[in-house]
Design a protein around this motif. Structure first.
Motif, PDB file in Angstrom:
ATOM      1  N   ARG A  78       0.831  -1.210   0.000  1.00  0.00           N
ATOM      2  CA  ARG A  78       0.000   0.000   0.000  1.00  0.00           C
ATOM      3  C   ARG A  78       0.865   1.259   0.000  1.00  0.00           C
ATOM      4  NH1 ARG A  78      -5.590  -0.725   2.524  1.00  0.00           N
ATOM      5  NH2 ARG A  78      -5.891  -2.957   2.500  1.00  0.00           N
ATOM      6  N   ALA A  79       1.916   1.266   0.793  1.00  0.00           N
ATOM      7  CA  ALA A  79       2.799   2.435   0.860  1.00  0.00           C
ATOM      8  C   ALA A  79       3.511   2.645  -0.471  1.00  0.00           C
ATOM      9  CB  ALA A  79       3.819   2.273   1.984  1.00  0.00           C
TER      10      ALA A  79
ATOM     11  N   ASN B 234     -13.004  11.076   4.052  1.00  0.00           N
ATOM     12  CA  ASN B 234     -14.083  10.133   3.773  1.00  0.00           C
ATOM     13  C   ASN B 234     -13.488   8.896   3.104  1.00  0.00           C
ATOM     14  OD1 ASN B 234     -16.519   8.936   3.428  1.00  0.00           O
ATOM     15  ND2 ASN B 234     -17.256  10.317   1.836  1.00  0.00           N
ATOM     16  N   THR B 235     -12.649   8.156   3.842  1.00  0.00           N
ATOM     17  CA  THR B 235     -11.940   7.011   3.303  1.00  0.00           C
ATOM     18  C   THR B 235     -12.861   5.809   3.189  1.00  0.00           C
ATOM     19  OG1 THR B 235      -9.923   7.781   4.337  1.00  0.00           O
ATOM     20  CG2 THR B 235      -9.943   5.503   3.633  1.00  0.00           C
ATOM     21  N   PRO B 236     -13.039   5.267   1.973  1.00  0.00           N
ATOM     22  CA  PRO B 236     -13.874   4.083   1.812  1.00  0.00           C
ATOM     23  C   PRO B 236     -13.217   2.847   2.388  1.00  0.00           C
ATOM     24  CG  PRO B 236     -12.858   4.656  -0.276  1.00  0.00           C
ATOM     25  CD  PRO B 236     -12.490   5.730   0.712  1.00  0.00           C
ATOM     26  N   LYS B 237     -14.037   1.806   2.633  1.00  0.00           N
ATOM     27  CA  LYS B 237     -13.510   0.549   3.146  1.00  0.00           C
ATOM     28  C   LYS B 237     -12.494   0.004   2.151  1.00  0.00           C
ATOM     29  CE  LYS B 237     -14.899  -3.925   4.882  1.00  0.00           C
ATOM     30  NZ  LYS B 237     -15.986  -4.854   5.090  1.00  0.00           N
ATOM     31  N   GLY B 238     -11.363  -0.481   2.658  1.00  0.00           N
ATOM     32  CA  GLY B 238     -10.323  -1.011   1.794  1.00  0.00           C
ATOM     33  C   GLY B 238      -9.301   0.032   1.376  1.00  0.00           C
ATOM     34  N   ALA B 239      -9.457   1.277   1.851  1.00  0.00           N
ATOM     35  CA  ALA B 239      -8.529   2.335   1.479  1.00  0.00           C
ATOM     36  C   ALA B 239      -7.624   2.659   2.660  1.00  0.00           C
ATOM     37  CB  ALA B 239      -9.290   3.579   1.064  1.00  0.00           C
ATOM     38  N   VAL B 240      -6.396   2.970   2.357  1.00  0.00           N
ATOM     39  CA  VAL B 240      -5.464   3.402   3.379  1.00  0.00           C
ATOM     40  C   VAL B 240      -4.737   4.622   2.853  1.00  0.00           C
ATOM     41  CG1 VAL B 240      -3.349   2.826   4.619  1.00  0.00           C
ATOM     42  CG2 VAL B 240      -5.146   1.125   4.394  1.00  0.00           C
TER      43      VAL B 240
ATOM     44  N   VAL C 273      -5.146   5.236  -0.755  1.00  0.00           N
ATOM     45  CA  VAL C 273      -4.898   4.113  -1.651  1.00  0.00           C
ATOM     46  C   VAL C 273      -6.099   3.174  -1.587  1.00  0.00           C
ATOM     47  CG1 VAL C 273      -3.402   2.161  -2.189  1.00  0.00           C
ATOM     48  CG2 VAL C 273      -2.423   4.271  -1.299  1.00  0.00           C
ATOM     49  N   VAL C 274      -6.800   3.067  -2.699  1.00  0.00           N
ATOM     50  CA  VAL C 274      -7.967   2.198  -2.789  1.00  0.00           C
ATOM     51  C   VAL C 274      -7.616   1.020  -3.672  1.00  0.00           C
ATOM     52  CG1 VAL C 274     -10.383   2.058  -3.520  1.00  0.00           C
ATOM     53  CG2 VAL C 274      -9.502   4.175  -2.534  1.00  0.00           C
ATOM     54  N   TYR C 275      -7.978  -0.176  -3.247  1.00  0.00           N
ATOM     55  CA  TYR C 275      -7.682  -1.385  -4.022  1.00  0.00           C
ATOM     56  C   TYR C 275      -8.392  -1.333  -5.371  1.00  0.00           C
ATOM     57  CZ  TYR C 275      -7.655  -6.184  -5.590  1.00  0.00           C
ATOM     58  OH  TYR C 275      -7.511  -7.309  -6.351  1.00  0.00           O
ATOM     59  N   ASP C 276      -7.641  -1.544  -6.424  1.00  0.00           N
ATOM     60  CA  ASP C 276      -8.166  -1.583  -7.788  1.00  0.00           C
ATOM     61  C   ASP C 276      -7.774  -2.932  -8.387  1.00  0.00           C
ATOM     62  OD1 ASP C 276      -8.792  -1.332 -10.469  1.00  0.00           O
ATOM     63  OD2 ASP C 276      -7.474   0.379 -10.828  1.00  0.00           O
ATOM     64  N   PRO C 277      -8.733  -3.808  -8.673  1.00  0.00           N
ATOM     65  CA  PRO C 277      -8.401  -5.138  -9.194  1.00  0.00           C
ATOM     66  C   PRO C 277      -7.729  -5.112 -10.563  1.00  0.00           C
ATOM     67  CG  PRO C 277     -10.773  -4.786  -9.231  1.00  0.00           C
ATOM     68  CD  PRO C 277     -10.169  -3.611  -8.520  1.00  0.00           C
TER      69      PRO C 277
ATOM     70  N   PHE D 108      -4.286  -6.487  -1.296  1.00  0.00           N
ATOM     71  CA  PHE D 108      -3.122  -6.109  -2.080  1.00  0.00           C
ATOM     72  C   PHE D 108      -2.128  -7.270  -2.150  1.00  0.00           C
ATOM     73  CE2 PHE D 108      -4.983  -2.118  -0.880  1.00  0.00           C
ATOM     74  CZ  PHE D 108      -4.741  -1.265  -1.948  1.00  0.00           C
ATOM     75  N   LEU D 109      -1.936  -7.960  -1.037  1.00  0.00           N
ATOM     76  CA  LEU D 109      -1.024  -9.093  -0.986  1.00  0.00           C
ATOM     77  C   LEU D 109      -1.533 -10.253  -1.840  1.00  0.00           C
ATOM     78  CD1 LEU D 109       1.556 -10.284   0.169  1.00  0.00           C
ATOM     79  CD2 LEU D 109       0.265 -10.941   2.200  1.00  0.00           C
ATOM     80  N   VAL D 110      -2.821 -10.537  -1.776  1.00  0.00           N
ATOM     81  CA  VAL D 110      -3.409 -11.597  -2.602  1.00  0.00           C
ATOM     82  C   VAL D 110      -3.261 -11.240  -4.077  1.00  0.00           C
ATOM     83  CG1 VAL D 110      -5.567 -12.743  -3.228  1.00  0.00           C
ATOM     84  CG2 VAL D 110      -4.982 -12.419  -0.825  1.00  0.00           C
ATOM     85  N   HIS D 111      -3.463  -9.972  -4.403  1.00  0.00           N
ATOM     86  CA  HIS D 111      -3.320  -9.519  -5.787  1.00  0.00           C
ATOM     87  C   HIS D 111      -1.885  -9.736  -6.270  1.00  0.00           C
ATOM     88  CE1 HIS D 111      -4.934  -7.090  -9.149  1.00  0.00           C
ATOM     89  NE2 HIS D 111      -3.668  -6.760  -9.305  1.00  0.00           N
ATOM     90  N   LEU D 112      -0.906  -9.375  -5.443  1.00  0.00           N
ATOM     91  CA  LEU D 112       0.500  -9.592  -5.783  1.00  0.00           C
ATOM     92  C   LEU D 112       0.766 -11.085  -5.995  1.00  0.00           C
ATOM     93  CD1 LEU D 112       3.484  -8.690  -6.097  1.00  0.00           C
ATOM     94  CD2 LEU D 112       3.677  -8.956  -3.618  1.00  0.00           C
ATOM     95  N   GLN D 113       0.256 -11.910  -5.091  1.00  0.00           N
ATOM     96  CA  GLN D 113       0.432 -13.357  -5.203  1.00  0.00           C
ATOM     97  C   GLN D 113      -0.138 -13.853  -6.531  1.00  0.00           C
ATOM     98  OE1 GLN D 113      -2.168 -15.659  -2.779  1.00  0.00           O
ATOM     99  NE2 GLN D 113      -0.900 -17.486  -2.845  1.00  0.00           N
TER     100      GLN D 113
END
Length: 128
Positions: free
Chosen positions: A17-18, A44-50, A53-57, A96-101
């Motif tokens: 994420r960083a 107003n950070t959505p779930k899954g955002a840090v 950074v929002v997860y984008d498949p 993010f880790l699963v996506h990398l895997q």
């Protein structure tokens, strides 16, 4: 073993994420636009955002930089091993880790190796 994975898995997730945040901020056209965007997203950070950074498949994620490194392959390998040992729920909160895997596993050479006789899946009682 699950306790160790929760610690290390969450660290890998945070590093990915960083790195993505760093890549996003370096590609911003101006720091002022990035600052106002980050302020709005953190308010107003959505779930899954840090931190913006929002997860984008459809994106690609890496531990370091903007391309695959040896570190990514090693982390994908250890992630696969932990999933085999502990079950897929061990990575359920680490998109993010699963996506990398999945990125690494889907590489043509890796995919071919996993389907070959040279790949040894998780051992069972007969194997041991």
């Amino acid at each position: 073993m699950k306790d160790k994975w929760e610690f290390y898995g969450s660290r890998f997730e945070a590093i990915i994420r960083a790195n993505q945040r760093s890549l996003n901020s370096s590609s911003a056209t101006s720091s002022a636009a990035a600052d106002s965007s980050n302020a709005a997203s953190s308010a107003n950070t959505p779930k899954g955002a840090v931190a913006g950074v929002v997860y984008d498949p459809n994106a690609q994620y890496f531990l370091v930089g903007s391309s695959l490194t040896y570190a990514d392959i090693l982390v994908a390998h250890i992630t696969t091993w932990f999933v085999e040992e502990c079950g897929h729920e061990i990575v359920s909160k680490m998109p993010f880790l699963v996506h990398l895997q999945n990125q690494v596993i889907s590489l043509p050479g890796i995919k071919q190796f996993i389907k070959s006789v040279h790949y040894f899946p998780l051992g069972d009682e007969a194997y041991v």
